[in-house]
Design an enzyme around this catalytic site. Structure first.
Site, short mmCIF file in Angstrom:
data_model
loop_
_atom_site.label_atom_id
_atom_site.label_comp_id
_atom_site.label_asym_id
_atom_site.label_seq_id
_atom_site.Cartn_x
_atom_site.Cartn_y
_atom_site.Cartn_z
N HIS A 101 0.86 -1.25 0.04
CA HIS A 101 0.03 0.14 0.05
C HIS A 101 0.91 1.30 0.04
O HIS A 101 1.30 1.68 1.14
CB HIS A 101 -0.85 -0.09 1.16
CG HIS A 101 -1.93 1.01 1.40
ND1 HIS A 101 -3.10 0.85 1.17
CD2 HIS A 101 -1.88 2.56 1.34
CE1 HIS A 101 -3.77 1.95 1.01
NE2 HIS A 101 -2.99 2.91 1.33
N HIS A 103 1.33 5.37 -2.06
CA HIS A 103 0.75 6.39 -2.89
C HIS A 103 1.93 6.88 -3.83
O HIS A 103 2.49 8.14 -3.45
CB HIS A 103 -0.29 7.43 -2.25
CG HIS A 103 -1.24 6.80 -1.64
ND1 HIS A 103 -2.74 7.12 -2.22
CD2 HIS A 103 -1.39 6.26 -0.51
CE1 HIS A 103 -3.41 6.37 -1.19
NE2 HIS A 103 -2.60 5.99 -0.25
N GLN A 196 -9.64 9.78 -4.47
CA GLN A 196 -9.30 10.33 -3.25
C GLN A 196 -10.24 11.34 -2.82
O GLN A 196 -10.52 11.36 -1.73
CB GLN A 196 -8.14 11.16 -3.48
CG GLN A 196 -7.62 11.94 -2.56
CD GLN A 196 -6.98 11.28 -1.19
OE1 GLN A 196 -6.02 10.76 -1.50
NE2 GLN A 196 -7.71 11.13 -0.17
N HIS A 254 -9.67 2.08 1.01
CA HIS A 254 -9.35 3.03 1.91
C HIS A 254 -10.78 2.83 2.83
O HIS A 254 -11.54 3.31 2.19
CB HIS A 254 -9.04 4.23 1.49
CG HIS A 254 -7.79 4.46 1.10
ND1 HIS A 254 -7.16 3.92 -0.01
CD2 HIS A 254 -6.64 5.13 1.63
CE1 HIS A 254 -5.95 4.24 -0.27
NE2 HIS A 254 -5.55 4.98 0.78
N GLU A 257 -10.68 4.97 7.48
CA GLU A 257 -9.55 5.55 7.98
C GLU A 257 -9.69 6.81 8.73
O GLU A 257 -9.83 7.95 8.04
CB GLU A 257 -8.43 5.69 6.89
CG GLU A 257 -7.11 6.29 7.44
CD GLU A 257 -6.10 6.49 6.23
OE1 GLU A 257 -6.51 6.84 5.05
OE2 GLU A 257 -4.92 7.15 6.55
N ASP A 353 2.41 3.48 2.83
CA ASP A 353 1.57 4.18 2.66
C ASP A 353 1.90 5.56 1.98
O ASP A 353 1.54 6.06 1.01
CB ASP A 353 0.67 4.45 4.21
CG ASP A 353 -0.89 5.20 3.60
OD1 ASP A 353 -1.08 5.13 2.25
OD2 ASP A 353 -1.38 5.68 4.49
N TRP A 359 0.65 13.77 3.88
CA TRP A 359 0.34 13.19 4.86
C TRP A 359 1.31 12.78 5.90
O TRP A 359 1.17 12.52 6.97
CB TRP A 359 -0.75 11.95 4.63
CG TRP A 359 -1.73 12.45 3.78
CD1 TRP A 359 -3.00 12.66 4.49
CD2 TRP A 359 -2.04 12.37 2.16
NE1 TRP A 359 -3.89 13.01 3.28
CE2 TRP A 359 -3.22 12.84 2.23
CE3 TRP A 359 -1.17 12.29 1.39
CZ2 TRP A 359 -3.64 13.01 0.70
CZ3 TRP A 359 -1.53 12.65 0.04
CH2 TRP A 359 -3.03 13.03 -0.31
FE FE2 Z 1 -3.59 5.05 1.79
#
Ligand code: FE2
Length: 458
Positions: A101, A103, A196, A254, A257, A353, A359
């Protein structure tokens, strides 16, 4: 004529000699000598007996011979020659790590156009909304390739990346589809069409997601907890299962979360997967709200999860920093119930991630950092539990990605993808975040990293 005949006889004699020598001493492309092979068959299984391999097992020395991109022989003191011989110096040898996982579209953008001051998921989504307006194909490809090389230098050769497809030009998707083909000779990259901003967050988002599948995205993504309403979230899950069935793709959500204990989309995903018999092709990523559910609901949910047999991905580096931001004290860890899922026999893997993005401003793609963090945050400190966290960044990740078990692992006949890891036991390896000294991809020597040395003054 006589000379030619005599030359021909000599040639055939010398050919026989060579063949006979090859039987006694075969010729390979590559031999790795003096490695300690990690046997993944029982590693980290919750039901293993204490005698089976755990984080303190020190495997015997072995050699690994490679030819035609496959592992041809395994065993101590293998006879034979090779164009290239690598001395593993008593270190561990295992299969490549699996990044289940990440991005890649947003990697290496931290601080652009501004830093995430609150540290929350939602400020991250706002910042990314601004940054993605400046995306170009060259920008995405350069950053994603840099991240993949970082990951590969740490021994990662299988990657599942989510790609934001709620962006009208699908620039990031097109760029990563190109990159997927360019890196295919040395790395297996899967792309998840990830909305997203929510499937129903803007009028064209559902259409864009389907377009991404038509263009070649490998996996259907979703984000039900981020839709405007609970009803939209539930509707999105059903729609995405329909789409996955229509296009014959696996799913990776997702899912929940958020710290909100009322965010309960995992049950919707599990029920859809169970009713459609798609559990092994369905992944629930993050599921951090599961850590905030009360135990009576969590116990009921666990029964459904066992029946549905979903895959799970926890992302401990990110969720230990993003979640619990609204809490005072006690402050929640915000990581899904990794230990309980593992004990229930479900397939749990771990992901990085984010690498230096809106993030999470840190990280270098090293899966051992991910396993190390999981061991701490999920309190997986028992011998089999530490071994299980290694399994979560290797074989469990391979299962999440749907890699054929015949194509993953270090065994005769399998593709020659493997890594040499500095350490003699898993406890050594994880304690030191041991360097991956050698990466072999598809039988080819891909990367080597030297061990650091410390010079002490007398
Ligand atoms: Fe994610």
């Amino acid at each position: 004529m006589a000379d030619l005949s005599s030359r021909s006889q000599q040639d055939s004699v010398s050919e026989r000699n060579i063949n006979s020598a090859m039987v006694d001493s075969p010729n390979y492309d590559l031999i790795i000598r003096n490695g300690r092979l990690l046997d993944l068959s029982h590693l980290g299984n919750s039901e293993s007996s204490p005698d089976e391999q755990n984080c303190d097992t020190r495997p015997e020395l072995t050699d690994i011979a490679i030819g035609d991109r496959r592992i041809l022989a395994l065993g101590p003191n293998l006879p034979g020659h090779a164009q290239q011989i690598i001395d593993a110096q008593g270190h561990l040898v295992g299969p490549p790590f699996v990044e289940s996982h990440i991005h890649l579209d947003s990697v290496l953008t931290a601080g652009e156009p501004r830093w995430n001051q609150s540290g929350t998921l939602f400020e991250g989504i706002e910042i990314w909304g601004d940054r993605k307006r400046a995306l170009t194909t060259a920008d995405v490809k350069a950053r994603a390739l840099a991240a993949l090389k970082l990951q590969a230098s740490h021994g990662v050769l299988h990657v599942r990346s989510h790609v934001d497809v709620s962006e009208p030009q699908l620039i990031a998707l097109q760029a990563l589809l190109e990159l997927r083909e360019e890196v295919r000779p040395w790395l297996n990259l899967q792309l998840v069409a990830f909305p997203q901003d929510g499937l129903y967050g803007a009028p064209r988002n559902a259409e864009l997601l389907e377009e991404a599948l038509k263009l070649g995205a490998d996996v259907v993504g979703g984000i039900p907890h981020y839709e405007f309403t609970r009803e939209d979230g539930v509707r999105s899950v059903h729609y995405l299962f329909d789409l996955a069935t229509q296009y014959d793709r696996p799913l990776d959500f997702h899912c929940d979360e958020i710290d909100d204990p009322q965010s309960r989309f995992l049950e919707v995903v599990a029920a859809c997967a169970l009713r459609r018999d798609m559990g092994d092709r369905t992944t629930a990523s993050h599921t951090t709200a599961f850590a905030s559910y009360d135990n009576s609901y969590a116990t009921k949910l666990m029964g459904l999860l066992r029946r549905a047999q979903l895959n799970f991905v926890a992302n401990p580096l990110i969720n230990i920093t993003l979640q619990g931001r609204g809490d005072s004290y006690p402050k929640r860890r915000g990581i899904t119930r990794v230990k309980e899922l593992w004990r229930a026999g479900l397939n749990v893997s771990l992901g990085h991630d984010c690498i230096q993005d809106p993030w999470y401003g840190l990280g270098n793609g090293n899966p051992l950092d991910v396993a190390h963090m999981a061991i701490h945050c999920c309190q997986m400190t028992g011998q089999r539990e530490i071994a299980a966290c290694y399994a979560m960044v290797t074989k469990n990740g391979a299962q999440t990605l749907g890699i054929d078990p015949a194509d993953y692992g270090v065994a005769v006949g399998k593709p020659a993808n493997l890594v040499v890891l500095a350490g003699q036991t898993l406890r050594d390896l994880i304690s030191h975040r041991g360097i991956v000294t050698t990466v072999v991809s598809q039988g080819q020597y891909l990367a080597q990293t030297s061990l650091p040395t410390t010079q002490w003054q007398p």
